[in-house]
Design a protein around this motif. Structure first.
Motif, PDB file in Angstrom:
ATOM      1  N   SER A 180       0.823  -1.239   0.068  1.00 51.12           N
ATOM      2  CA  SER A 180       0.006   0.081   0.038  1.00 51.12           C
ATOM      3  C   SER A 180       0.800   1.290  -0.066  1.00 51.12           C
ATOM      4  N   VAL A 181       0.387   2.144  -0.465  1.00 50.85           N
ATOM      5  CA  VAL A 181       1.085   3.445  -0.457  1.00 50.85           C
ATOM      6  C   VAL A 181       1.370   3.987   0.935  1.00 50.85           C
ATOM      7  N   ALA A 182       2.524   4.577   1.109  1.00 47.27           N
ATOM      8  CA  ALA A 182       2.909   4.875   2.469  1.00 47.27           C
ATOM      9  C   ALA A 182       3.038   6.236   2.908  1.00 47.27           C
ATOM     10  N   VAL A 183       2.628   7.043   1.632  1.00 48.43           N
ATOM     11  CA  VAL A 183       2.643   8.565   1.890  1.00 48.43           C
ATOM     12  C   VAL A 183       1.663   9.128   2.725  1.00 48.43           C
ATOM     13  N   GLU A 184       1.907   9.790   3.626  1.00 45.22           N
ATOM     14  CA  GLU A 184       0.732  10.122   4.628  1.00 45.22           C
ATOM     15  C   GLU A 184      -0.020  11.334   4.093  1.00 45.22           C
ATOM     16  N   GLY A 185      -1.326  11.557   4.365  1.00 46.55           N
ATOM     17  CA  GLY A 185      -2.100  12.536   4.030  1.00 46.55           C
ATOM     18  C   GLY A 185      -2.724  12.389   2.598  1.00 46.55           C
ATOM     19  N   LEU A 186      -2.918  11.325   2.182  1.00 47.00           N
ATOM     20  CA  LEU A 186      -3.480  11.134   0.951  1.00 47.00           C
ATOM     21  C   LEU A 186      -4.625  10.371   1.157  1.00 47.00           C
ATOM     22  N   VAL A 187      -6.031  10.880   0.424  1.00 45.72           N
ATOM     23  CA  VAL A 187      -7.209  10.453   0.740  1.00 45.72           C
ATOM     24  C   VAL A 187      -7.588   8.822  -0.023  1.00 45.72           C
ATOM     25  N   VAL A 188      -8.484   8.149   0.630  1.00 46.97           N
ATOM     26  CA  VAL A 188      -9.057   6.893   0.040  1.00 46.97           C
ATOM     27  C   VAL A 188     -10.378   7.084   0.237  1.00 46.97           C
ATOM     28  N   ALA A 189     -11.181   6.773  -1.259  1.00 50.83           N
ATOM     29  CA  ALA A 189     -12.270   7.088  -1.289  1.00 50.83           C
ATOM     30  C   ALA A 189     -12.955   5.807  -1.054  1.00 50.83           C
ATOM     31  N   ASP A 190     -14.415   5.715  -1.050  1.00 49.57           N
ATOM     32  CA  ASP A 190     -14.962   4.693  -0.698  1.00 49.57           C
ATOM     33  C   ASP A 190     -15.052   3.282  -1.720  1.00 49.57           C
ATOM     34  N   ASP A 191     -15.066   2.204  -1.176  1.00 56.96           N
ATOM     35  CA  ASP A 191     -14.879   0.804  -2.059  1.00 56.96           C
ATOM     36  C   ASP A 191     -16.021   1.000  -3.176  1.00 56.96           C
ATOM     37  N   PRO A 192     -15.853   0.803  -4.421  1.00 55.90           N
ATOM     38  CA  PRO A 192     -16.827   0.491  -5.435  1.00 55.90           C
ATOM     39  C   PRO A 192     -17.587  -0.770  -5.160  1.00 55.90           C
ATOM     40  N   GLN A 193     -18.949  -0.784  -5.800  1.00 57.72           N
ATOM     41  CA  GLN A 193     -19.933  -1.807  -5.449  1.00 57.72           C
ATOM     42  C   GLN A 193     -19.424  -2.915  -6.391  1.00 57.72           C
ATOM     43  N   VAL A 194     -18.745  -2.666  -7.836  1.00 59.14           N
ATOM     44  CA  VAL A 194     -18.523  -3.696  -8.570  1.00 59.14           C
ATOM     45  C   VAL A 194     -17.145  -4.472  -8.091  1.00 59.14           C
ATOM     46  N   HIS A 195     -17.155  -5.536  -8.202  1.00 53.64           N
ATOM     47  CA  HIS A 195     -16.010  -6.621  -7.975  1.00 53.64           C
ATOM     48  C   HIS A 195     -15.275  -7.214  -9.029  1.00 53.64           C
ATOM     49  N   MET A 196     -14.002  -7.395  -8.879  1.00 47.12           N
ATOM     50  CA  MET A 196     -13.323  -7.966 -10.122  1.00 47.12           C
ATOM     51  C   MET A 196     -12.670  -9.332  -9.676  1.00 47.12           C
ATOM     52  N   PRO A 197     -12.703 -10.630 -10.224  1.00 46.60           N
ATOM     53  CA  PRO A 197     -12.035 -11.884  -9.899  1.00 46.60           C
ATOM     54  C   PRO A 197     -10.539 -11.416 -10.141  1.00 46.60           C
ATOM     55  N   GLU A 198      -9.839 -12.001  -9.152  1.00 44.91           N
ATOM     56  CA  GLU A 198      -8.350 -11.925  -9.184  1.00 44.91           C
ATOM     57  C   GLU A 198      -7.714 -12.386 -10.389  1.00 44.91           C
ATOM     58  N   ALA A 199      -8.299 -13.575 -10.524  1.00 42.59           N
ATOM     59  CA  ALA A 199      -7.871 -14.183 -11.987  1.00 42.59           C
ATOM     60  C   ALA A 199      -8.169 -13.392 -13.108  1.00 42.59           C
ATOM     61  N   ASP A 200      -9.340 -12.384 -13.331  1.00 41.78           N
ATOM     62  CA  ASP A 200      -9.493 -11.610 -14.494  1.00 41.78           C
ATOM     63  C   ASP A 200      -8.444 -10.559 -14.426  1.00 41.78           C
ATOM     64  N   TYR A 201      -8.200  -9.980 -13.170  1.00 37.69           N
ATOM     65  CA  TYR A 201      -7.167  -9.084 -13.214  1.00 37.69           C
ATOM     66  C   TYR A 201      -5.764  -9.606 -13.506  1.00 37.69           C
ATOM     67  N   TRP A 211      -9.377   1.835  -8.552  1.00 40.48           N
ATOM     68  CA  TRP A 211     -10.147   3.032  -8.651  1.00 40.48           C
ATOM     69  C   TRP A 211     -10.385   3.987  -7.586  1.00 40.48           C
ATOM     70  N   THR A 212     -10.251   3.713  -6.341  1.00 35.56           N
ATOM     71  CA  THR A 212     -10.669   4.447  -5.356  1.00 35.56           C
ATOM     72  C   THR A 212      -9.439   4.726  -4.122  1.00 35.56           C
ATOM     73  N   ARG A 213      -8.192   4.151  -4.487  1.00 35.21           N
ATOM     74  CA  ARG A 213      -7.283   4.232  -3.693  1.00 35.21           C
ATOM     75  C   ARG A 213      -6.013   4.914  -4.170  1.00 35.21           C
ATOM     76  N   PRO A 214      -4.980   5.415  -3.630  1.00 32.64           N
ATOM     77  CA  PRO A 214      -3.815   6.126  -4.275  1.00 32.64           C
ATOM     78  C   PRO A 214      -3.038   4.820  -5.005  1.00 32.64           C
ATOM     79  N   ALA A 215      -2.364   4.903  -6.174  1.00 30.88           N
ATOM     80  CA  ALA A 215      -1.453   4.079  -6.527  1.00 30.88           C
ATOM     81  C   ALA A 215      -0.158   4.969  -6.815  1.00 30.88           C
TER      82      ALA A 215
END
Length: 486
Positions: free
Chosen positions: A271-292, A315-319
Motif C-alpha cells: 500500500s502507498v505509505a505517503v501520509e495525507g492522501l485520500v482514500v475514497a469509498d470502495d466500489p460496488q463492482v468486484h473483479m475476480p483476481e484471475a481476471d485482473y 479506482w478509489t485508492r492512491p497508486a
C-alpha cells in the motif's frame, strides 16, 4: 491481411423492451439501425485503418507532420458526415484540433462528442507482432497504435453521425465534434483552447469517448476517474564519479540511495505509505483476481499489492509507480560510484483528493526520507484532478438506455484507474454541461502498450449506442447550453 467486417446484428426476441433506466424502446427500431450499420461498417473500418497509418505522435521530438496530417484526415471524415461547419484550429503552442458542428434549433439541446487523434509513441517496434502503424486484422481484433486509443473513438463519432445525422438535423438537435491533437502528451493547451472556442464548444451533454468497457459483450459507463500528479526526484551523493574500489564503502552510490528512497513509498503489503492522501469509498463492482491477472499479464508468482477489493485498489485508492529511471546504463558501466540518479514518479489519486495537496504530501515524504543525508532535488510535474459523475442524471439515464439496447445487456458503472485530467477543465468552463465518459476499449485493448488492438464487434456496438444516444438527446430538458454566463 484482408479486411474483415464484423456483423453488428444481434437477434432480439421481443417487439419492445424496457431497460433498467425505464425508457421504452422499439426493438425493431434498433434492429433497423443495426442493419443500416451493416452497410456502413466496412467503409468505417477501412477509414479507421487509413487513420491509424498516420503516426500522429504529438510528443516533443517527434515529427509534427504526423499530427498535422491526422488533423486534416479527421476534418475530411467529419465533412463526410454532412456537418456544415468543419475547421482545424489551434492556440499558441498547441497541436491542431478539429471542430465540426451544426448548431441546435432554438430551445433544443446540443451534444458535444470528444475524441483525440494523437497517439502514444510505439515503444520497441520490434516487440510488436505486426508493424504498429500498419494495421492488421487478426481474428476479431484490429491491431495498430491508436486502433483503440483513440482513433476508434473518432470513427465511432463519424459512423454514428452517418447513421442518424439527418434525423438529428430534422429534430433540431445540435451536434459539435471536438477532436484534439495532444491528449496523450497531457493536453497542455486544452484549457486555453476551450476558453478561446467556448462559444463553439458549449453543450448540454459532452460525450468523452476515451475510456473502456467492462468486458467484451458488457458495456460500461465510467463514473469515476483517478487524478494524477507526477514529479522527478534526483538524488545526489557525490560531486562527481569516483573509483568504486578506492572510495566505495563509506559513501553509497546515488542509485542505491535512490532505490532506498523509492522503497519508503510503500508499506510491507504494497500500500502507498505517503501520509495525507485520500482514500475514497470502495466500489460496488468486484473483479475476480484471475481476471485482473489475465488482463494485466502478471507473472504467476507475483503477489498482488495492497489490501481490500481489487476494484478499490484500482479506482478509489492512491497508486504510486516509478515510471522511469536515469542512471548509468549497464553497457556504459565502469567501476565508479554513480554520483547522481533520478526517477520519475506517477501518483494516481482517487476522487476527493486535491492534486496540489497530494503533490505536497509526496514531496514532503521524499524530502523527509532522504537516505543517509543525500541531496534530494524535486521537480514538480503534472497535476490532474480526479472525477466523479452523478449517477442519476438525464444524460446518464439516456446513456444507460442506449447501452442496454446496443449490447442487449445493462451497462456496468465502473471506475477507471487512469486519468483524464481535462474533464475538470470541461466542467469548469462549461458548468451547465453533463459529462459522460464512454469508450471503445476493452480489457485486452492494451492501450499505450505493445500490440494495442480494437475488438471489432465492440466497435460496432459502440457506434449503435452513440447513434441511439444522439437521437434520444431530443428527450433532454430544454437547452441550457453555454459557458458560464453572468
Amino acid at each position: 491481411m484482408a479486411s474483415q467486417t464484423p456483423s453488428s446484428s444481434t437477434p432480439t426476441s421481443q417487439d419492445s423492451s424496457r431497460d433498467s433506466s425505464g425508457t421504452t424502446a422499439s426493438s425493431a427500431d434498433v434492429v433497423a439501425l443495426r442493419e443500416r450499420l451493416d452497410g456502413l461498417l466496412e467503409q468505417s473500418l477501412a477509414e479507421l485503418q487509413d487513420l491509424v497509418r498516420i503516426p500522429s505522435i504529438a510528443f516533443e521530438g517527434y515529427d509534427r507532420e504526423g499530427v498535422e496530417t491526422s488533423a486534416r484526415a479527421v476534418a475530411d471524415l467529419l465533412r463526410s458526415t454532412g456537418l456544415p461547419d468543419v475547421r482545424i484550429e489551434s492556440v499558441e503552442g498547441g497541436s491542431p484540433a478539429v471542430i465540426a458542428r451544426r448548431p441546435a434549433a432554438e430551445g433544443r439541446p446540443t451534444v458535444m462528442l470528444y475524441a483525440h487523434h494523437d497517439v502514444q509513441p510505439t515503444g520497441d517496434e520490434a516487440a510488436w507482432t505486426s508493424a504498429p502503424f500498419e494495421p492488421e486484422i487478426r481474428g476479431d481484433r484490429l491491431y495498430a497504435r491508436g486502433a483503440a486509443d483513440d482513433k476508434a473513438g473518432v470513427m465511432a463519432h463519424v459512423t454514428a453521425l452517418r447513421l442518424v445525422g439527418e434525423e438529428l438535423a430534422e429534430r433540431g438537435i445540435g451536434v459539435t465534434v471536438f477532436v484534439e491533437g495532444e491528449e496523450e502528451c497531457g493536453s497542455p493547451t486544452f484549457r486555453p483552447f476551450i476558453e478561446t472556442f467556448a462559444e463553439d464548444l458549449s453543450a448540454d451533454v459532452i460525450v468523452v469517448a476515451d475510456s473502456a468497457n467492462w468486458a467484451v459483450g458488457t458495456p460500461a459507463l465510467t463514473t469515476s476517474l483517478r487524478g494524477v500528479v507526477d514529479l522527478t526526484v534526483t538524488v545526489r551523493s557525490l560531486k562527481h564519479a569516483v573509483h568504486s574500489g578506492m572510495f566505495g564503502g563509506p559513501a553509497l552510490d546515488a542509485l542505491t540511495l535512490l532505490s532506498r528512497l523509492i522503497a519508503t513509498l510503500h508499506d510491507e503489503d504494497g500500500s502507498v505509505a505517503v501520509e495525507g492522501l485520500v482514500v475514497a469509498d470502495d466500489p460496488q463492482v468486484h473483479m475476480p483476481e484471475a481476471d485482473y491477472r489475465r488482463d494485466a499479464g502478471t507473472v504467476d508468482t507475483l503477489e498482488l499489492a495492497g489490501t481490500g477489493p481489487l476494484t478499490a485498489r484500482l479506482w478509489t485508492r492512491p497508486a504510486l509507480a516509478v515510471i522511469g529511471i536515469d542512471a548509468t546504463p549497464v553497457q556504459q558501466a565502469s567501476n565508479t560510484l554513480i554520483p547522481e540518479a533520478r526517477a520519475k514518479l506517477s501518483l494516481r489519486i482517487p476522487p476527493g483528493q486535491e492534486p496540489r495537496a497530494a503533490m505536497d504530501a509526496l514531496v514532503a515524504h521524499l524530502e523527509s526520507h532522504a537516505p543517509f543525508g543525500a541531496e534530494v532535488v524535486i521537480e514538480r510535474g503534472e497535476e490532474g484532478r480526479p472525477y466523479a459523475a452523478g449517477n442519476d442524471t438525464p444524460g446518464m439515464r439516456l446513456a444507460r438506455s442506449a447501452f442496454a439496447r446496443a449490447w442487449d445487456t445493462d451497462a456496468v458503472d465502473t471506475g477507471l484507474g487512469g486519468s483524464i485530467p481535462f474533464i475538470a477543465d470541461l466542467l469548469e468552463v462549461f458548468p451547465r454541461a453533463e459529462v459522460l465518459v464512454t469508450g471503445v476499449e476493452d480489457p485486452d485493448s492494451r492501450a499505450h502498450g505493445i500490440d494495442e488492438s480494437l475488438h471489432l464487434g465492440e466497435f460496432a456496438r459502440v457506434c449503435i449506442a452513440e447513434a441511439l444516444l444522439l437521437r434520444d438527446a431530443a428527450e433532454l430538458p430544454a437547452a441550457q447550453t453555454g459557458a458560464a454566463r453572468d
